[in-house]
Structures are given as structure tokens and as C-alpha cells.
Scaffold this active site. Structure first.
Site, PDB file in Angstrom:
ATOM      1  N   GLY A   1       0.835  -1.198   0.000  1.00  0.00           N
ATOM      2  CA  GLY A   1       0.000   0.000   0.000  1.00  0.00           C
ATOM      3  C   GLY A   1       0.865   1.240   0.000  1.00  0.00           C
ATOM      4  CB  ALA A   2       2.055   3.532   1.786  1.00  0.00           C
ATOM      5  CG  MET A   3       8.500   1.153   2.165  1.00  0.00           C
ATOM      6  SD  MET A   3       8.224  -0.195   3.362  1.00  0.00           S
ATOM      7  CE  MET A   3       9.584   0.102   4.490  1.00  0.00           C
ATOM      8  CD  GLU A   4       7.480   1.283   7.235  1.00  0.00           C
ATOM      9  OE1 GLU A   4       6.634   1.134   6.336  1.00  0.00           O
ATOM     10  OE2 GLU A   4       7.810   0.359   7.996  1.00  0.00           O
ATOM     11  CG  ASN A   5      10.945   4.008   1.691  1.00  0.00           C
ATOM     12  OD1 ASN A   5      11.293   2.875   1.982  1.00  0.00           O
ATOM     13  ND2 ASN A   5      10.093   4.277   0.723  1.00  0.00           N
TER      14      ASN A   5
ATOM     15  CD  GLU B   1       3.145   3.786   5.256  1.00  0.00           C
ATOM     16  OE1 GLU B   1       4.290   3.477   5.639  1.00  0.00           O
ATOM     17  OE2 GLU B   1       2.225   2.949   5.121  1.00  0.00           O
TER      18      GLU B   1
ATOM     19  CD  GLU C   1       4.112  -2.528   9.177  1.00  0.00           C
ATOM     20  OE1 GLU C   1       3.236  -1.660   9.253  1.00  0.00           O
ATOM     21  OE2 GLU C   1       5.166  -2.341   8.544  1.00  0.00           O
TER      22      GLU C   1
HETATM   23 ZN   LIG Z   1       3.401  -0.042   8.286  1.00  0.00          ZN
END
Ligand SMILES: [Zn+2]
Length: 850
Positions: free
Chosen positions: A270-274, A307, A329
Site C-alpha cells: 500500500g505504502a512504505m515508510e522510507n 506511514e 506494523e
Molecule cells: Zn506499516
């Protein structure tokens, strides 16, 4: 260059790199060639030798290494593909102290949406453009450059991207310089904070960025493909609000220099917390508030908040190893709801979180569920952790703990934890210990013992409540759909809120029963509704919750009564006929969340009967939903609460799809036609509902029209609405065409598996879709992101006839899904549960409806 003097892979732990050389700083330079889908690069790792050695071991995968130098001297090396390792030998012994490892390499921009990969979009002239972008979690940073690819090897990253003129390049740190390099431009970025490799990111392409907005000194932007700037305002607004809220909640400023949020046309998750460079699917960041539904906006708010919550929890403080990914998570899930609840209190986000808890219960009621935390040896073991038990169950457990301790005491513990471990790595128990220390000041609670009982055991309890003499008596046992399953006894330390009359009690239930004095008052166990357990009232106590009491309960409490009742049907403790009668008591209900669980119950009943009885059930649906829809009306008021609008949409679908009401169907056709002429003329909730209704009753011409509108839609929400509507048509031929369309290449691989899943979910034609997926299994596995395969087939659990059961179970006996073995087991068990449920209930329910 390879040599026999390199170390061999057998000398080391197969899953963990040796700890004798520790990276401190990476100087990374990458030059992608988007046209040829290749890249070349060089990385210089400044590291510390801590134990005298003649070997250095890093991770690498699908990368061609050309040269390695150690402290300026060419070094022999080899690559072990199976363990994904770069083994470097040194000609002289390395003694404790600094060392520089200099590696040159080449790679391919892949189409598998992992590591350094290709995403594409078409501009307004139909010309295709390529974006180079990354997704490193869990262990794909090694596919972009050689690195020490484990979360506790934190280091500083200094990145330079060499790109074509006119391209936008972003990475974790802010841009600090540009220099001409041949015909290209070298864009360099500031050093990051010390962080894990799985959080590294870079994106290159013909992209646009919004102006940065200042959020307490942190510049926040959205990066997107050209032409979508008008869809960024909402994401920026919620981003700024969340960032402020988290800074306050955690009591710690954001630790890096800027935040870019990037909407990518192709993204597996879905999305990525870089760190500072958060990547998203387009529909989870870009939205037009004027034409989108509440849930489409809430989804953006949720994901953006999720995120950003990670920037502290996960990025600043990181798990030592992948066993800790669940807490990472679960906590972000918990915080996303808390932040969105603060952003839009009228959305009642903690109430709608009940649906997510129900999703976790669904899996956790199976014998094949798993404990939330388990030992992870190889990194691949954690692939199976990205599931409902991590996100939804984990988030619900944290909510239960927070509600039991109190919001302030819980937050004090979180702050203590983040302060104690900033820039470091932790084990799960460090959080419990921090909270325990924080609550010790005012009395103390057994936080670690309590949470250990929930995270190390599979499943959850059913709390039974009876009256014995003048006492209320609470006991627990494990809840399972399969009541005859042979499982060992389990006990949880259950924090319970009990309301007796108007008095609330807070108790901890363990191995012996809890007793509380009671008279003839109504009793609500799981008061407030945030406990992760189900409640079974004795008939006497259940009778006390009559319609007048029901009206005094909170929305979540009423929601739970329905949800617990349906689970009692699935597990054989309540008949579907009694459940249907119980739903009748909700005819006066006007809260969205309760209607959502009622609607789910009605749809589930619809899967237990044949088509003749189904048409009788449709009449019951109308009896229940029509009064509510009539009361609410089809015309939204100007200043109406958004959840009322959403309830109207739900009721319209219930009446027109599940109830097949002819006048409602006609009205939806007119509404959709109006909306297609003038999007502003119809409320977004009605547009979304009408799209589903028109599809469900649509012919081939309607189908072709929706497919065309999918291709031409100018915002991601509208596009997905039309795409997923293609799975709703009540025609074997059209469902088959949708399946063909999903694998035709016209649907992005990030969406195609979910379109197929919706086809399998079809009450009447799901079987056809399953047959299609079965026949295209190799194609799906070859083309679709590996994490989506099990999600694609998840709805086979709703195919509940014995013939399909035999077929499905036999197919997966020969076609395992190794990256999601546990989830597949759960899907298969749930299918067996559903087949048994239908076998048990069908005859009685059909004759009851006749
Ligand atoms: Zn996450």
C-alpha cells in the site's frame, strides 16, 4: 574478479551476517538508465572492524559486482546466490578499526516491484514514461546495491543519483547539490540519520512536486506524475495534521530533515515508510475530496498517518530482527487510527476500527491461526507476518491495552520507550517494560505478563458470563469456529470492563473465574467494546439486553453484539434462523458501523441458500433496510454528517443489490447517468453506490461503457471504482470477460489480483472466476507481485459447496504458495468451516424462508 581465497558461505550462520564488521556510513552513487532499464553504481561503505578478520560479508542479489576494493586495495570476492551474499577476502588481516569497502556494480531495473524497479505511466499525449523507484522491505535493498541488509545494521546514507536533465530525483535526505556529469546531472542528497537498509529509497523520473509546506520546521511535499497536482491538497493537509499530532503525542521532534510523499503508478504494497521519502500507491495519496467518498478519503488519511507514525516507531526506533515486524506494523496501525480520530472526530474512527478487529477475529478463530509473534530465523519467515494478525489483531491488542491502562499512562510508556531507544534497535519486550515502568508510578500493572499471554499464544478467548446466586461469574475458553477441534487448553490474562447497571468494573480474568455481585440489572461485558475477545451471555443475561437497553449501548457495543452473534452461527452455537430474527431488532438502527455488520451478516446468510430461497431472503433484506433508507431519504442535506452520507450509500446498495428493489435500481441508473454528465450534481456516496448497483444489474453495453470509463478516468478513485465494478455484473459471460481483462496487460499488476479476487467473491459466478484463476495460475505467479497471490485467492473460502471445496483443496495441495503458506492454510480451513456451515444450516434456513 573472483578468487579461491574468498571465504566460503559455510563458515557463517545461514540467516544472519557475522558481526565482526559493522557499517557506519554508505556513500552511494547510482546511475539509472530508464530507457534500457539498467543501472550502474558504486558504494563506499565506511565500517568498523570489531574483531580481527580476513573476511567481510555483505548481502547482494541479482546484481553484477565488477570490482571490490578494501582500503583502496583490490580484494578477491565471490557471490553466493542462494544465500544472497557477497563474500570478500582480504590479502592482509583486518585489525579492529575503520575500514573502507568500495564496490562497483551493475543491475537491472526489474518489473517485479521490488528492489530498484520500473514503474510506468502515460502522459496526456499517450507517451509512456518510465520511473525508477524502490521498495526495499523486507530484504530487497540488496537488489539495489550491496549492503549489510539486516535491520540492526543502522548506518548513515549519503546518496547521489546521476540522472537525465529535466528529471526529478528524490531520496531520503534533502537535495544538497547538483553538478553536471557528462550529459547528465549528479543530484546529491544530505546524510540521513542512522537508519536501517530496508528504509532506503530513491525515485527518479519525469515527475512533479508540490511546493513544500512548513510543518513545525519540517518541509512536506507530494511528488506525483505530471497532471495530478490538483489531487494533492487533501494528502498534504492530513500529512501536516498527522505530523503535528505525532510530534506532540511522542514528545520528540521528527528526526530527519524533510518528508516527501511520493505517489507511484506501480506499487506492490500500500505504502512504505522510507525515512523522509514515503512511497504510496496513487489512490492512497492522491484524491479529489469533491468527488470521493468518505471511505476513499479515510483510506488516504489512514495510510498517510500510518506511514508518518512509522517515522518514529519503526524508523527512529527499529526492531532488532524481523520477528519484531509485527509490533512495528501493529503500532503504526494503532497510531493511524488514533491520529485520524484526532484529525476528523466526526468519522468516529475508533468505532469503524471494529470492522478491522472483526477481520482479525475471522482468521484468529481458526485452528490454523498463529501467535502474533513467533521465532523468525530466515528473513523469508517474516513474509508471512504481513497479514491481518500483525496489522489488525496487533493493532486491536494495543487498543485493548491502552483502554485498560488509560490513554495517558499508555502514552507515557510509549514516550519512555522512544526516548530510551532513539536511533537504536529493540525487542518487543522493551515496549512492555517501558510501559510497565511508566505505570509503576501509580500503582503498576503486569503489562509484560499480560501482553505475553496475548502475543505468544494463537487465538483468543470467548468470555462466558452467567449468574450464579447473587454473583456474576466470568470464565474463559478459546474461541474456535470448529468447536470440535482438538486443541490444548489456553488461558489469557484478559483485561475486562464490565458494566452492571450503570456501574463499571475493571477486572483481570485469568485461570480462575472472576465473580462480581449482581442483582437484576442488565450486564454488558466488554463495555466500551475494545477488548479482543468474544462474549457469550447466558440466556438469562441476554434477555436483559432488550430493545430499550440496546438503545443505551455505545455503537461499538451494539456492533459487537451482532458480530458475536454471527460468529456464534459460524461456530454452531446459534442457528441462522435465530440470527436472522435477532437482526430484526435493528430496524431502528441509524449508526453506520452497526449497519455494516448487519449487512455483512445478511450477505453471509445469502451464501447459505439456493437461488429460490435467496429471493425470499431478499424480501427480508428489504423489510430491514427500506425503513432506514426511507427515514434517511435519498437527498443528502447540505451540512450532513459524512457518515450519514456513507450510511445512505450502504443502504442503497443493500436495497438495490442485495434486495433487488426495482425502483431503487432505476433510481441508481438515473443518478449514475446524471453524475456522468455532471460529476458535481450527485453526492459522491450515491455515485459510488450507484456504480455498484448499475453494474450488478447491467448488460453488456453497460459493461463496455464502464470499461471505457475505467480507461479514461482522471483520478485514481474513479478509476478503481469502475475497475472493481467490472466484477459485479450478474452474467457468467461478463465475469469471464473481466477475468480475461485482468490478465490482458490493460490492468496494472498491482490491481489485477484484486480484480480477480472480487470476481471469485461473486455470489453466483465466483466458481467461474476460480476456474479461470486456476487455469491461469502460472501467468499470475509470473506477472503479479508475490505478496498479492494469496490475497487474490482469499475469497475461495466463500465458495462453500462440497464440489468446489474438493477442487480447491486438491489444487492447493499441488500448488503451494510458499511466501504465504500459513495464510493459505487459513484460507483452506475457512473454506472447510464455510462448507460445514452451509451443510448445517441450508435446509432449515431454506424452509424457514419458504
Ligand atoms: Zn506499516
Amino acid at each position: 574478479m573472483t578468487s579461491t581465497s574468498t571465504p566460503t558461505v559455510d563458515e557463517f550462520d545461514p540467516h544472519r551476517l557475522p558481526r565482526h564488521v559493522l557499517p557506519r556510513r554508505y556513500e552511494l552513487e547510482l546511475e539509472p538508465d530508464l530507457e534500457s532499464a539498467t543501472f550502474s553504481g558504486r558504494v563506499v561503505v565506511s565500517a568498523d572492524v570489531v574483531v580481527t578478520t580476513r573476511s567481510i560479508v555483505l548481502n547482494v542479489a541479482e546484481i553484477d559486482v565488477s570490482h571490490v576494493f578494501v582500503d583502496g586495495t583490490p580484494a578477491p570476492f565471490s557471490i553466493d546466490e542462494s544465500s544472497e551474499r557477497l563474500l570478500i577476502g582480504t590479502l592482509t588481516e583486518l585489525r579492529p578499526g575503520p575500514v573502507a569497502i568500495d564496490i562497483e556494480f551493475n543491475g537491472v531495473l526489474n518489473d517485479k516491484l521490488r528492489g530498484f524497479y520500473r514503474s510506468t505511466y502515460r502522459d496526456s499525449d499517450g507517451v509512456e514514461h518510465v520511473i525508477g523507484c524502490t521498495q526495499m522491505q523486507a530484504t530487497d535493498c540488496r537488489r539495489a546495491f550491496p549492503c549489510f541488509d539486516e535491520p540492526d545494521f543502522k548506518a548513515v546514507f549519503s546518496t547521489t543519483l546521476v540522472v537525465d536533465d529535466g528529471m526529478l530525483a528524490v531520496s531520503n535526505g534533502p537535495e544538497i547539490g547538483r553538478a553536471r556529469r557528462g550529459g547528465k546531472v549528479a543530484v546529491s542528497f544530505a546524510d540521513t540519520m542512522p537508519m536501517s537498509t530496508y528504509l532506503v529509497a530513491f525515485v527518479v523520473g519525469r515527475l512533479e512536486a508540490t511546493e513544500a509546506i512548513d510543518v513545525g520546521g519540517v518541509p512536506l511535499r507530494i511528488v506525483h506524475v505530471p497532471g495530478k497536482g490538483h489531487l494533492t491538497a487533501f494528502g498534504l493537509d492530513v500529512g501536516a495534521a498527522s505530523l503535528r499530532w505525532f510530534t506532540e503525542y511522542y514528545g520528540i521532534p521528527y528526526a530527519d530533515a524533510k518528508i516527501d510523499m511520493i505517489a507511484l503508478p506501480d506499487f506492490a504494497a500500500g505504502a512504505m515508510e522510507n525515512v523522509g521519502c514515503i512511497t504510496y500507491r496513487e489512490n492512497l495519496l492522491l484524491v479529489d475530496p469533491a468527488t470521493s467518498t468518505q471511505v476513499e478519503k479515510e483510506l488516504v488519511a489512514d495510510v498517510v498517518s500510518h506511514e508518518l507514525a512509522h517515522m518514529w516507531f519503526g524508523d527512529l526506533v527499529t526492531m532488532k530482527w524481523w520477528n519484531g515486524i509485527w509490533l512495528n506494523e501493529a503500532f503504526a496501525t494503532f497510531m493511524e487510527v488514533a491520529a485520524v480520530d484526532a484529525y476528523r472526530p466526526d468519522w468516529k474512527r475508533w468505532t469503524s476500527f471494529s470492522l478491522e478487529r472483526s477481520v482479525a477475529f475471522e482468521t484468529d478463530s481458526l485452528v490454523t491461526t498463529r501467535p502474533v509473534e513467533y521465532e523468525v530465523r530466515s528473513p523469508a519467515d517474516c513474509d508471512g507476518m504481513f497479514d491481518v494478525l500483525t496489522y489488525q489483531k496487533g493493532g486491536a491488542l494495543l487498543r485493548m491495552l491502552e483502554q485498560y491502562l488509560g490513554v495517558e499512562r499508555f502514552r507515557a510508556g510509549v514516550r519512555h520507550y522512544l526516548n530510551a531507544h532513539s536511533y537504536g534497535n529493540t525487542e518487543t519486550s522493551d515496549l512492555w517494560d517501558s510501559i510497565e515502568i511508566a505505570v509503576a508510578r501509580d500503582g503498576g500493572e503486569p503489562v509484560r505478563e499480560l501482553m505475553d499471554s496475548w502475543i505468544w499464544q494463537p487465538g483468543y478467548p470467548l468470555v462466558s458470563v452467567t449468574v450464579s446466586g447473587t454473583n456474576l461469574r466470568l470464565t474463559q475458553q478459546r474461541f474456535l469456529f470448529d468447536a470440535d477441534a482438538d486443541v490444548p487448553d489456553q488461558v489469557w490474562l484478559v483485561p475486562i470492563h464490565v458494566r452492571i447497571g450503570s456501574n463499571e468494573h475493571r477486572v483481570l480474568l485469568h485461570d480462575s473465574p472472576v465473580e462480581l455481585p449482581v442483582g437484576g440489572e442488565p450486564v454488558i461485558v466488554n463495555a466500551g467494546g475494545h477488548g479482543f475477545y468474544r462474549v457469550a451471555y447466558s440466556p438469562e443475561l441476554l434477555a436483559r439486553i432488550d430493545r430499550s437497553v440496546l438503545a443505551t449501548l455505545s455503537t461499538v457495543e451494539r456492533y459487537n453484539l451482532v458480530d458475536d452473534a454471527w460468529s456464534a452461527v459460524v461456530s454452531g452455537r446459534l442457528t441462522s434462523i435465530d440470527f436472522l430474527a435477532f437482526l430484526g431488532s435493528f430496524v431502528d438502527e441509524r449508526e453506520l458501523a452497526v449497519w455494516q455488520v448487519v449487512a455483512n451478516g445478511l450477505r453471509s446468510l445469502g451464501r447459505l441458500v439456493d437461488d429460490t430461497a435467496y429471493s425470499k431472503l431478499q424480501k427480508r433484506v428489504l423489510d430491514l433496510a427500506n425503513p432506514a433508507l426511507d427515514d434517511l431519504g435519498w437527498e443528502p442535506a447540505d451540512d450532513e454528517d459524512e457518515l450519514l452520507g456513507k450510511l445512505r450509500g450502504l443502504l442503497v446498495v443493500l436495497v438495490a443489490v442485495n434486495g433487488a428493489d426495482a425502483s431503487a435500481i432505476d433510481r441508481c441508473r438515473r443518478l449514475l447517468a446524471d453524475a456522468q454528465r455532471d460529476p458535481a450534481s450527485v453526492h459522491p456516496e450515491l455515485v459510488a453506490a450507484a456504480t455498484t448497483v448499475v453494474a450488478a444489474h447491467g448488460d453488456a453495453a453497460t459493461y463496455d461503457d464502464m470499461r471505457r470509463r475505467f480507461a479514461e478516468a482522471d483520478n485514481p478513485q474513479e478509476q478503481l471504482r469502475y475497475l472493481y465494478a467490472l466484477a459485479e455484473f450478474d452474467s457468467a459471460d461478463l465475469v469471464r470477460r473481466t477475468c480475461e481483462f485482468a490478465v490482458s496487460g490493460a490492468v496494472k499488476t498491482q490491481n489485477a489480483p484484486f480484480l480477480l479476487a472480487r470476481c471469485i467473491m461473486h455470489r453466483k459466478h465466483g466458481r467461474i472466476a476460480w476456474d479461470f484463476v486456476r487455469r491461469h495460475w502460472d501467468h499470475a505467479n509470473d506477472k503479479f507481485p508475490s505478496n498479492t497471490i494469496v490475497r487474490m485467492i482469499d475469497p475461495v473460502k466463500s465458495l462453500n459447496t462440497p464440489e468446489v471445496e474438493t477442487d480447491v483443496q486438491a489444487f492447493f495441495a499441488e500448488h503451494p504458495i510458499p511466501q504465504a503458506a500459513k495464510t493459505l492454510e487459513q484460507v483452506l480451513e475457512r473454506q472447510r468451516v464455510n462448507v460445514a456451515l452451509r451443510r448445517r444450516e441450508q435446509t432449515d434456513l431454506e424452509s424457514h424462508l419458504a
